[in-house]
Write an enzyme that holds these catalytic residues in place. Structure first.
Site, PDB file in Angstrom:
ATOM      1  NE  ARG A  79      -2.857   1.216  13.806  1.00  0.00           N
ATOM      2  CZ  ARG A  79      -1.698   1.526  14.390  1.00  0.00           C
ATOM      3  NH1 ARG A  79      -1.021   2.567  13.972  1.00  0.00           N
ATOM      4  NH2 ARG A  79      -1.228   0.795  15.370  1.00  0.00           N
ATOM      5  CE  LYS A  84      -0.955   0.545   4.972  1.00  0.00           C
ATOM      6  NZ  LYS A  84       0.130  -0.340   5.428  1.00  0.00           N
ATOM      7  NE  ARG A 125      10.478  -1.175   6.592  1.00  0.00           N
ATOM      8  CZ  ARG A 125       9.352  -0.852   5.984  1.00  0.00           C
ATOM      9  NH1 ARG A 125       8.197  -1.314   6.438  1.00  0.00           N
ATOM     10  NH2 ARG A 125       9.353  -0.079   4.927  1.00  0.00           N
ATOM     11  NE  ARG A 168       3.375  -4.293  13.859  1.00  0.00           N
ATOM     12  CZ  ARG A 168       4.373  -3.693  13.221  1.00  0.00           C
ATOM     13  NH1 ARG A 168       4.546  -3.895  11.938  1.00  0.00           N
ATOM     14  NH2 ARG A 168       5.171  -2.898  13.881  1.00  0.00           N
ATOM     15  NE  ARG A 223       9.002  -4.645   4.695  1.00  0.00           N
ATOM     16  CZ  ARG A 223       7.796  -4.339   5.146  1.00  0.00           C
ATOM     17  NH1 ARG A 223       6.913  -3.790   4.323  1.00  0.00           N
ATOM     18  NH2 ARG A 223       7.462  -4.592   6.392  1.00  0.00           N
TER      19      ARG A 223
END
Length: 211
Positions: free
Chosen positions: A89, A14, A156, A167, A123
């Site tokens: 959220r 996104k 990350r 998550r 990633r």
């Protein structure tokens, strides 16, 4: 003026899609993740708290996110509109947001969890300029180095199996009621995010009539 909300689980693409649309329409891209990482990089008062939460594999508290988004929107540097990426959220934030802003569409980028796991664990992020790479689909020319600035590519802190599982569970639990509020207003368009970046962008533009 265009105002859009982009929704999708971490790794759905996104952020990439929001930036492409931002450039196409000259909008302000307000990404919650970018703002949080900026706080960490610049060692702000919030940085230590944000870092602890991310390292524990939790989503940053809704109150913190709400505060930084409202502060960012109050800058009013979005002459042609904005794309809000990663907010609202929860259901209360969604209801309040709709009272404050007229939204053109909510773009929900849908990607199965198993695809998300593959993407996220591959990633890498440039620690200098912040550009994303993926060691499967978007490999850097020099291993471990950014193609843009030559900076070191790092994983990350929250890109781990355990953190990702937390998550995904938390995202799905919180997102359902938010999407339901937007659906009642007939604002949601759903896009298949498993395809090539350009194909996803083309479908988004077609869905929101900005070709």
């Amino acid at each position: 003026m265009h105002k859009y909300v982009f929704m999708g689980v971490q790794g759905s693409g996104k952020g990439t899609q929001a930036k492409l649309l931002e450039q196409h329409l000259d909008l302000a891209h307000i990404g919650v993740g970018d703002i949080l990482r900026w706080n960490i990089k610049n060692h702000t008062k919030l940085a230590a708290k944000i870092k602890r939460i991310l390292n524990a594999g939790r989503l940053v508290d809704d109150e913190i996110v709400e505060e930084i988004v409202q502060r960012r929107l109050q800058e009013h540097d979005w002459n042609f509109g904005f794309i809000l990426d990663g907010f609202p959220r929860n259901a209360n934030q969604a209801a309040f947001f709709l009272e404050s802003y007229d939204i053109d569409a909510v773009v929900h980028i849908v990607v199965p969890d198993e695809v998300i796991r593959k993407r996220v664990l591959a990633r890498r992020l440039c620690e200098d300029c912040g550009v994303d790479f993926n060691v499967i689909d978007h490999r850097p020319k020099i291993e471990g180095r950014c193609d843009i600035c030559g900076g070191k590519l790092i994983r990350r802190v929250d890109d781990t199996e355990e953190v990702l599982a937390n998550r995904l569970a938390e995202y799905h639990e919180k997102t359902k009621p938010v999407l339901e509020i937007f659906r009642r207003k007939e604002l949601v368009v759903e896009v298949d995010g498993t395809r090539a970046v350009d194909d996803v962008q083309a479908e988004i533009r077609k869905s929101i009539n900005v070709i």
